[in-house]
Design a protein around this motif. Structure first.
Motif, PDB file in Angstrom:
ATOM      1  N   GLY A  50      81.032  29.228  -7.123  1.00 29.89           N
ATOM      2  CA  GLY A  50      81.817  29.707  -5.943  1.00 29.89           C
ATOM      3  C   GLY A  50      82.111  31.641  -5.903  1.00 29.89           C
ATOM      4  N   ILE A  51      81.718  31.772  -5.113  1.00 26.87           N
ATOM      5  CA  ILE A  51      82.554  33.531  -4.798  1.00 26.87           C
ATOM      6  C   ILE A  51      83.714  33.806  -5.029  1.00 26.87           C
ATOM      7  CG2 ILE A  51      82.776  34.765  -2.903  1.00 26.87           C
ATOM      8  CD1 ILE A  51      80.704  33.580  -1.307  1.00 26.87           C
ATOM      9  N   LEU A  52      84.135  35.182  -6.229  1.00 25.17           N
ATOM     10  CA  LEU A  52      85.649  35.785  -6.242  1.00 25.17           C
ATOM     11  C   LEU A  52      85.831  35.712  -4.895  1.00 25.17           C
ATOM     12  CD1 LEU A  52      84.324  36.818  -9.769  1.00 25.17           C
ATOM     13  CD2 LEU A  52      85.524  35.517  -9.780  1.00 25.17           C
ATOM     14  N   ARG A  53      86.916  35.032  -4.360  1.00 24.87           N
ATOM     15  CA  ARG A  53      87.864  36.155  -2.915  1.00 24.87           C
ATOM     16  C   ARG A  53      88.888  36.563  -3.392  1.00 24.87           C
ATOM     17  NH1 ARG A  53      85.019  35.165   1.447  1.00 24.87           N
ATOM     18  NH2 ARG A  53      84.340  32.946   1.245  1.00 24.87           N
ATOM     19  N   SER A  54      89.132  37.920  -3.517  1.00 23.17           N
ATOM     20  CA  SER A  54      89.723  39.047  -2.707  1.00 23.17           C
ATOM     21  C   SER A  54      91.149  38.201  -3.607  1.00 23.17           C
ATOM     22  CB  SER A  54      90.309  39.683  -2.348  1.00 23.17           C
ATOM     23  OG  SER A  54      91.194  40.758  -2.049  1.00 23.17           O
ATOM     24  N   GLY A  55      91.210  38.746  -4.420  1.00 24.89           N
ATOM     25  CA  GLY A  55      93.129  38.367  -5.504  1.00 24.89           C
ATOM     26  C   GLY A  55      92.879  37.590  -6.260  1.00 24.89           C
ATOM     27  N   SER A  56      91.421  36.979  -6.577  1.00 25.98           N
ATOM     28  CA  SER A  56      91.491  35.591  -7.674  1.00 25.98           C
ATOM     29  C   SER A  56      91.420  36.342  -9.335  1.00 25.98           C
ATOM     30  CB  SER A  56      89.606  35.563  -8.046  1.00 25.98           C
ATOM     31  OG  SER A  56      89.423  34.675  -7.188  1.00 25.98           O
ATOM     32  N   PHE A  57      91.428  35.477  -9.935  1.00 31.17           N
ATOM     33  CA  PHE A  57      91.734  35.670 -11.285  1.00 31.17           C
ATOM     34  C   PHE A  57      90.846  35.213 -12.660  1.00 31.17           C
ATOM     35  CE2 PHE A  57      96.164  36.060  -9.245  1.00 31.17           C
ATOM     36  CZ  PHE A  57      96.360  37.520  -9.949  1.00 31.17           C
ATOM     37  N   ILE A  58      90.455  36.589 -13.224  1.00 31.32           N
ATOM     38  CA  ILE A  58      89.010  35.769 -14.386  1.00 31.32           C
ATOM     39  C   ILE A  58      90.131  36.248 -15.508  1.00 31.32           C
ATOM     40  CG2 ILE A  58      87.126  35.664 -12.789  1.00 31.32           C
ATOM     41  CD1 ILE A  58      86.345  38.228 -13.967  1.00 31.32           C
ATOM     42  N   PRO A 135      84.241  37.786   4.463  1.00 33.02           N
ATOM     43  CA  PRO A 135      82.899  36.781   4.909  1.00 33.02           C
ATOM     44  C   PRO A 135      83.415  35.349   5.167  1.00 33.02           C
ATOM     45  CG  PRO A 135      81.634  37.219   3.762  1.00 33.02           C
ATOM     46  CD  PRO A 135      82.878  37.906   2.993  1.00 33.02           C
ATOM     47  N   GLU A 136      83.618  34.484   6.371  1.00 35.67           N
ATOM     48  CA  GLU A 136      83.330  33.059   5.828  1.00 35.67           C
ATOM     49  C   GLU A 136      82.870  32.785   5.040  1.00 35.67           C
ATOM     50  OE1 GLU A 136      86.262  31.177   7.611  1.00 35.67           O
ATOM     51  OE2 GLU A 136      87.117  33.166   8.343  1.00 35.67           O
ATOM     52  N   SER A 137      83.628  31.194   4.208  1.00 34.72           N
ATOM     53  CA  SER A 137      82.392  30.805   3.284  1.00 34.72           C
ATOM     54  C   SER A 137      81.757  29.954   3.816  1.00 34.72           C
ATOM     55  CB  SER A 137      83.427  29.893   2.695  1.00 34.72           C
ATOM     56  OG  SER A 137      84.155  29.227   2.529  1.00 34.72           O
ATOM     57  N   GLY A 138      82.377  29.215   5.399  1.00 29.74           N
ATOM     58  CA  GLY A 138      81.259  27.683   6.522  1.00 29.74           C
ATOM     59  C   GLY A 138      82.046  26.678   6.136  1.00 29.74           C
ATOM     60  N   ALA A 139      81.627  25.771   7.204  1.00 31.08           N
ATOM     61  CA  ALA A 139      81.378  24.520   6.956  1.00 31.08           C
ATOM     62  C   ALA A 139      81.245  24.167   5.428  1.00 31.08           C
ATOM     63  CB  ALA A 139      81.145  23.921   8.833  1.00 31.08           C
ATOM     64  N   TYR A 140      80.492  23.893   5.032  1.00 31.76           N
ATOM     65  CA  TYR A 140      80.598  23.193   3.742  1.00 31.76           C
ATOM     66  C   TYR A 140      80.333  23.873   2.336  1.00 31.76           C
ATOM     67  CZ  TYR A 140      77.585  20.718   7.790  1.00 31.76           C
ATOM     68  OH  TYR A 140      77.389  20.434   8.829  1.00 31.76           O
ATOM     69  N   ALA A 141      81.300  24.371   2.642  1.00 28.25           N
ATOM     70  CA  ALA A 141      81.691  25.060   1.429  1.00 28.25           C
ATOM     71  C   ALA A 141      82.945  24.262   0.490  1.00 28.25           C
ATOM     72  CB  ALA A 141      82.417  26.596   1.809  1.00 28.25           C
ATOM     73  N   GLN A 142      82.573  23.740  -1.347  1.00 32.77           N
ATOM     74  CA  GLN A 142      83.318  23.689  -1.581  1.00 32.77           C
ATOM     75  C   GLN A 142      84.901  24.134  -1.117  1.00 32.77           C
ATOM     76  OE1 GLN A 142      83.086  25.160  -5.864  1.00 32.77           O
ATOM     77  NE2 GLN A 142      84.061  22.976  -6.460  1.00 32.77           N
TER      78      GLN A 142
END
Length: 159
Positions: A50-58, A135-142
């Motif tokens: 999935g997408i790296l959202r703001s505030g994600s850590f790697i 952006p919104e991840s959508g209703a079917y996103a993980q």
């Protein structure tokens, strides 16, 4: 070059980390290269989860940690005189399946003059701005059970 290969759900409160701002386009990719503010080149080869959202850590295999933040980028901002008008614009933009960020007072999408003209034709105001894009991840996103503050709530509030 440090290669970041792991996504982290959380880190210890005393853990040190570097910060990197990335555009939405880059945060969608599992593999990318970037340069830190100190000039260090890094690479990412992350699991495709999935997408790296703001505030994600790697992290690297060696334990180096990097926080990813949403980089301000050129976006179209839609505002309206009434909540219903904004809802109507969200409906029409959603029907075009474009990434769309929703806030209580504005909608944001990537620059597209055709979509901007459509929204203006509905009587709403559209202008180009520089803003972080989540952006919104959508209703079917993980779905994950992350109870931290929503990325949208952590972004700059616009009226």
């Amino acid at each position: 070059m440090k290669i970041y290969t792991q996504r982290l759900d959380e880190i210890a409160s005393d853990q040190t980390f570097e910060t990197l701002e990335l555009t939405f386009d880059t945060r969608q990719k599992s593999r990318f290269r970037a340069t830190l503010t100190n000039g260090t080149d890094i690479g990412a080869d992350l699991p495709r989860t999935g997408i790296l959202r703001s505030g994600s850590f790697i992290a690297t295999n060696e334990g180096d940690i990097l926080r990813i933040d949403a980089k301000p980028e050129q976006l179209m901002q839609v505002t309206a005189k009434t909540d219903f008008e904004l809802l109507k614009a969200a409906y029409h933009l959603g029907n075009r399946h474009v990434p769309l960020m929703l806030t209580p007072y504005a909608l944001y999408f990537e620059p597209d003059h055709v979509l901007a003209e459509m929204v203006e034709g509905l009587g709403l105001q559209v202008k180009q701005v520089e803003h972080a894009f989540e952006p919104e991840s959508g209703a079917y996103a993980q779905h994950n059970h992350d109870h931290r503050l929503s990325p949208i709530k952590s972004l700059h509030h616009v009226h």
